[in-house]
Design an enzyme around this catalytic site. Structure first.
Site, PDB file in Angstrom:
ATOM      1  N   GLU A  98      -7.062   5.314   7.547  1.00  0.00           N
ATOM      2  CA  GLU A  98      -6.807   6.577   7.369  1.00  0.00           C
ATOM      3  C   GLU A  98      -7.908   7.259   6.750  1.00  0.00           C
ATOM      4  O   GLU A  98      -8.088   8.259   6.725  1.00  0.00           O
ATOM      5  CB  GLU A  98      -5.212   6.427   6.419  1.00  0.00           C
ATOM      6  CG  GLU A  98      -4.171   6.348   7.310  1.00  0.00           C
ATOM      7  CD  GLU A  98      -3.043   5.780   6.419  1.00  0.00           C
ATOM      8  OE1 GLU A  98      -2.910   5.661   5.386  1.00  0.00           O
ATOM      9  OE2 GLU A  98      -2.111   5.239   7.256  1.00  0.00           O
TER      10      GLU A  98
ATOM     11  N   GLU B 117      -5.729  -4.207  10.716  1.00  0.00           N
ATOM     12  CA  GLU B 117      -4.688  -3.615  11.000  1.00  0.00           C
ATOM     13  C   GLU B 117      -4.992  -2.529  12.105  1.00  0.00           C
ATOM     14  O   GLU B 117      -5.593  -1.600  12.095  1.00  0.00           O
ATOM     15  CB  GLU B 117      -4.540  -2.376   9.600  1.00  0.00           C
ATOM     16  CG  GLU B 117      -4.216  -2.930   8.145  1.00  0.00           C
ATOM     17  CD  GLU B 117      -3.641  -2.143   7.628  1.00  0.00           C
ATOM     18  OE1 GLU B 117      -2.401  -2.254   6.850  1.00  0.00           O
ATOM     19  OE2 GLU B 117      -4.326  -1.115   7.044  1.00  0.00           O
TER      20      GLU B 117
ATOM     21  N   GLY C  76       2.148   2.830  10.838  1.00  0.00           N
ATOM     22  CA  GLY C  76       3.354   3.971  10.755  1.00  0.00           C
ATOM     23  C   GLY C  76       3.739   4.289  11.988  1.00  0.00           C
ATOM     24  O   GLY C  76       4.559   5.276  11.799  1.00  0.00           O
TER      25      GLY C  76
ATOM     26  N   SER D 235       2.829  -1.482  10.389  1.00  0.00           N
ATOM     27  CA  SER D 235       4.623  -1.462  10.623  1.00  0.00           C
ATOM     28  C   SER D 235       5.059  -2.848  10.373  1.00  0.00           C
ATOM     29  O   SER D 235       6.276  -3.249  10.993  1.00  0.00           O
ATOM     30  CB  SER D 235       4.770  -1.124  12.025  1.00  0.00           C
ATOM     31  OG  SER D 235       4.360   0.429  12.377  1.00  0.00           O
TER      32      SER D 235
ATOM     33  N   HIS E 125      -9.768   1.547   4.706  1.00  0.00           N
ATOM     34  CA  HIS E 125      -8.502   1.718   5.336  1.00  0.00           C
ATOM     35  C   HIS E 125      -8.675   2.681   6.533  1.00  0.00           C
ATOM     36  O   HIS E 125      -9.322   3.683   6.313  1.00  0.00           O
ATOM     37  CB  HIS E 125      -7.362   2.252   4.429  1.00  0.00           C
ATOM     38  CG  HIS E 125      -6.036   2.466   5.200  1.00  0.00           C
ATOM     39  ND1 HIS E 125      -5.633   3.131   5.981  1.00  0.00           N
ATOM     40  CD2 HIS E 125      -5.151   1.269   4.902  1.00  0.00           C
ATOM     41  CE1 HIS E 125      -4.381   2.836   6.305  1.00  0.00           C
ATOM     42  NE2 HIS E 125      -4.046   1.792   5.406  1.00  0.00           N
TER      43      HIS E 125
ATOM     44  N   LYS F 214       0.002   4.292  -0.422  1.00  0.00           N
ATOM     45  CA  LYS F 214      -0.457   5.521   0.184  1.00  0.00           C
ATOM     46  C   LYS F 214      -0.227   6.689  -0.792  1.00  0.00           C
ATOM     47  O   LYS F 214      -0.253   6.480  -1.958  1.00  0.00           O
ATOM     48  CB  LYS F 214       0.073   5.546   1.821  1.00  0.00           C
ATOM     49  CG  LYS F 214      -0.189   4.341   2.469  1.00  0.00           C
ATOM     50  CD  LYS F 214      -0.099   4.545   3.947  1.00  0.00           C
ATOM     51  CE  LYS F 214      -0.065   3.332   4.628  1.00  0.00           C
ATOM     52  NZ  LYS F 214      -0.149   3.633   6.179  1.00  0.00           N
TER      53      LYS F 214
ATOM     54  N   ASN G   1       0.915  -1.286   0.152  1.00  0.00           N
ATOM     55  CA  ASN G   1      -0.019   0.247  -0.118  1.00  0.00           C
ATOM     56  C   ASN G   1       0.881   1.296  -0.045  1.00  0.00           C
ATOM     57  O   ASN G   1       1.513   1.489   0.869  1.00  0.00           O
ATOM     58  CB  ASN G   1      -1.133   0.238   1.329  1.00  0.00           C
ATOM     59  CG  ASN G   1      -1.828   1.225   1.387  1.00  0.00           C
ATOM     60  OD1 ASN G   1      -1.959   2.000   0.303  1.00  0.00           O
ATOM     61  ND2 ASN G   1      -2.412   1.538   2.622  1.00  0.00           N
TER      62      ASN G   1
HETATM   63  P1  PGA Z   1       2.416   0.730   7.521  1.00  0.00           P
HETATM   64  O1  PGA Z   1       1.306   0.802   7.022  1.00  0.00           O
HETATM   65  O2  PGA Z   1       3.036  -0.500   7.039  1.00  0.00           O
HETATM   66  O3  PGA Z   1       3.358   1.852   7.115  1.00  0.00           O
HETATM   67  O4  PGA Z   1       2.253   0.867   9.149  1.00  0.00           O
HETATM   68  C1  PGA Z   1       0.246  -0.132   6.795  1.00  0.00           C
HETATM   69  C2  PGA Z   1      -0.998   0.251   6.256  1.00  0.00           C
HETATM   70  O5  PGA Z   1      -1.662   1.200   6.575  1.00  0.00           O
HETATM   71  O6  PGA Z   1      -1.463  -0.509   5.592  1.00  0.00           O
END
Ligand code: PGA
Length: 261
Positions: free
Chosen positions: A95, A168, A174, A214, A93, A11, A9
């Site tokens: 976010e 998640e 992140g 992460s 997601h 982003k 992903n």
């Molecule tokens: P990250 O993001 O691996 O940077 O924590 C994962 C995600 O949001 O899909």
């Protein structure tokens, strides 16, 4: 047997100029047998990434889709528009739940749009830190999955057989913190129990559940070592071919071990 899946992903990173070469580098770095690979670049790079992945078995996915089929939604992208560009799409997601206030119901409608367009849905769920600390993580995640999938069930065609669920925990995204493998596996079991209530035990048993938050080359083994976890949704590390290469190598080992079990 469920597939082992690694999903990148990206982003809001990369440009159309650098996304194609990066996708090609990752495809090369992760070219191992027995796993499913998906790269989800920003919308504006879907076409160029698709071109650069031609001739590989790496799939292209979108990071989002609109909940309505078409109409006066300035700046939005429908499932039909994605049709020729992707075979997968992430929905729900955290976010987007946080920044675009997406509800479980809206997310359910997004899954419906993807099913109509023949695009495989990857449904995200996950609890906030306060919910985990309050002991309500399982209830929260089960509630998210149930509410979204009930919208899909209301269409009368059951759940799509290509459904993938990505667990998640929001506090792990992140942040460099991860859930433990055992906690992620417990949540995967809880998610499958909700899916079983909705679509039956066999369907749930066949539904891949990924972990995200992460994930790096160092942490991936702990998750894929759990039989309930079928791979990862990877953010930050997914922009780094060397990280993806190491993750894919571990994924391939796990897939081989599962095939022989
Ligand atoms: P990250 O993001 O691996 O940077 O924590 C994962 C995600 O949001 O899909």
């Amino acid at each position: 047997m469920r597939p082992v899946i690694i999903t990148a992903n990206w982003k809001m990173n990369t440009t159309p100029a650098d996304a194609g070469p990066l996708a090609a580098d990752i495809a090369k770095a992760t070219d191992v047998a027995g796993i499913t690979r998906i790269i989800c670049p920003p919308y504006v790079s879907l076409a160029t990434v698709g071109e650069s992945l031609a001739g590989t078995d790496v799939a292209v996915g979108a990071q989002n889709v609109h909940a309505e089929p078409k109409g006066a939604y300035t700046g939005e992208i429908s499932a039909t528009m994605l049709g020729g560009l992707v075979t997968w799409c992430i929905v729900g997601h955290s976010e987007r739940r946080r920044d675009q206030f997406e509800s479980d119901e809206v997310i359910g409608h997004k899954v419906v749009r993807l099913v109509e367009a023949g695009i495989s849905p990857m449904l995200c769920c996950g609890e906030q830190l306060e919910e985990r600390e309050a002991g309500s993580a399982v209830e929260t995640v089960q509630g998210q999955v149930k509410a979204a999938l009930e919208v899909v069930m209301a269409e009368g065609n059951g759940l799509p057989s290509d459904l993938v669920i990505a667990y998640e925990p929001v506090w792990a995204i992140g942040t460099g913190k991860t859930a433990s493998g055992a906690d992620a596996a417990e949540m995967a079991d809880a998610i499958r129990s909700t899916v079983a209530d909705i679509a039956g035990a066999e369907f749930a048993q066949n539904t891949p559940v990924l972990y995200g938050g992460s994930v790096t080359a160092d942490s991936f083994a702990e998750f894929i070592g759990e039989p309930a976890i079928d791979g990862a949704l990877i953010g930050g590390a997914s922009l780094k071919p060397d990280q993806m290469s190491a993750i894919a190598a571990v994924a391939a080992q796990a897939a081989a071990a599962r095939a022989n079990a």
